[in-house]
Design an enzyme around this catalytic site. Structure first.
Site, PDB file in Angstrom:
ATOM      1  N   TYR A 101      24.305 -85.340 -94.514  1.00 41.12           N
ATOM      2  CA  TYR A 101      25.205 -84.511 -95.323  1.00 41.12           C
ATOM      3  C   TYR A 101      26.634 -84.712 -94.829  1.00 41.12           C
ATOM      4  CZ  TYR A 101      27.745 -80.582 -97.220  1.00 41.12           C
ATOM      5  OH  TYR A 101      28.679 -79.828 -97.869  1.00 41.12           O
ATOM      6  N   GLU A 189      31.959 -83.619-101.525  1.00 37.52           N
ATOM      7  CA  GLU A 189      30.686 -83.597-100.824  1.00 37.52           C
ATOM      8  C   GLU A 189      29.863 -84.846-101.160  1.00 37.52           C
ATOM      9  OE1 GLU A 189      28.439 -79.549-100.537  1.00 37.52           O
ATOM     10  OE2 GLU A 189      27.391 -80.759-102.018  1.00 37.52           O
TER      11      GLU A 189
END
Ligand code: GDP
Ligand code: MN
Length: 380
Positions: A101, A189
């Protein structure tokens, strides 16, 4: 404004962040053609502005162009998490050994940009944050200094990925930071950022939110705005240039000026009530804008009382009164109104509203008291 995955990936490409080869399809035939061109298994990804598409059936792996066409015909035109699927991103399927992530957002309290990374990326990142917070690494970036090399390296070492991936990870972090600042994002993101079986780092998914207040600098996004995931009243408010933010209370507020709107919400709270929204109609608003504002307020089922607080300067009270009249002619409502109109053309406004028999008040305090009392009674 949230960008679609395919738009985020266009930005990734522009800033040298690798992502799978692929194209956008809006028909099953297009999906088939793209699958043929990519050759080999492909992933079909529904372009809807919501997270967790994978678990909701919006991400499908298929092996052949014919299967791509068949699967595309099932997803296109349907809904994922209640949002209409109008296009699919068709990409080469990637096989990977690990999901990372990587994200960045604005820390308003510190006035800094915060970088977040975890070696446990993928679809359950929220769970990781709750159950294993030590697996989430964060660093703060002073926006005036920018992201320094050593900071990106610290992040790489912190998330415990093998040293041979440090360099591509650092490059990806720096490039994502460039994307973030160049589009005035509030969020950028990559989840997952995968380590492929060929030991490459690739962005499999992308999510970018551009600050609405900076959109005037990015007209290319405004044209492509997808309203299906936004609250309809917010789109309506934008159309009439109203500053509208929905809240949880039951007193709908219509006010001119941001400061007065804040003061109105404060006094409602102070008197024990709950505002249903922040709504600033701005200076010099005409009747049409007032009508639109009331349409938005009355469309909110949680609103049981309407408080109108206008301090007329450039905004003329008679124009506001006309807007209220139009709204009441157009929308059938038995919700009580409390109206305080003072300042420019106050007298004329009273004449316009005379026949409507609405509750009025001379001061903000009095108006708020009446509204809070009415809203409380109705709730009981
Ligand atoms: P989201 O569910 O909306 O976040 O959509 P993602 O694009 O993140 O996809 C969800 C999950 O599907 C990813 O975490 C991967 O595990 C998987 N996935 C997506 N693309 C591929 C792919 O090309 N190959 C494989 N094997 N899995 C994929
Ligand atoms: Mn994802």
């Amino acid at each position: 404004m949230r960008l679609h995955e395919y738009q985020s990936k266009e930005l990734f490409t522009k800033f040298n962040i690798p992502s799978p080869r692929g194209h956008l399809a809006s028909t099953p035939e297009e999906a088939k053609l793209i699958a043929q061109e990519l050759s080999g298994p492909v992933v079909l990804k529904a372009q809807v502005l919501v997270g967790g598409r994978g678990k909701a059936g919006g991400i499908r792996l298929v092996k052949t162009p014919d299967e791509a066409e068949e699967m595309a015909s099932k997803i296109l035109g349907g809904r994922i998490k209640n949002l209409p699927v109008r296009s699919l991103l068709v990409e080469e399927a990637v096989t990977f050994q690990h999901e990372i992530y990587l994200g960045m957002t604005v820390d308003r309290q510190k006035g800094e940009i915060i970088l977040i990374a975890s070696s446990e990326g993928g679809v359950d990142i929220e769970q990781v944050a709750q159950s294993k917070p030590e697996k989430i690494s964060k660093i703060s970036i002073n926006p005036l200094l920018g992201l320094r090399d050593f900071q990106a390296r610290d992040l790489a070492s912190d998330i415990e990925i093998s040293r041979k991936f440090w360099r591509p990870f650092i490059l990806t972090t720096q490039n994502l930071y460039r994307v973030f600042t160049s589009v005035d994002a509030t969020l950028a993101e990559i989840n997952p950022l995968v380590i492929t079986n060929e030991n490459r780092l690739i962005a499999l998914d992308g999510k970018i939110i551009v600050d609405d207040n900076a959109l005037f600098r990015h007209p290319e996004f405004i044209e492509k705005r997808d309203l299906s995931a936004e609250a309809p009243e917010e789109a309506e408010a934008r159309k009439f240039c109203l500053s509208y933010i929905k809240l949880d209370g039951n007193i709908g507020c219509l006010v001119n000026g941001a400061g007065l709107a804040m003061a109105t919400m404060d006094i409602i709270k102070h008197l024990g009530g709950q505002p249903a929204n922040f709504l600033d109609i701005g200076g010099g608003a005409g009747a049409e804008k007032v009508t639109a504002a009331l349409r938005i307020i009355l469309a909110d089922d949680q609103v049981n009382t309407v408080l109108i607080n206008i301090f007329g300067g450039i905004t003329r009270c008679d124009e506001v009164a006309l807007g209220i009249r139009h709204a009441l002619d157009e929308i059938q409502t038995d919700k009580p109104f409390v109206i305080r109109l003072v300042g420019t053309n106050e007298h004329e406004s009273k004449q316009i509203l005379q026949s409507a028999e609405l509750e009025t008040a001379d001061t903000l305090h009095e108006a708020a008291e009446k509204a809070v009392a009415l809203a409380g009674e109705i709730d009981r």
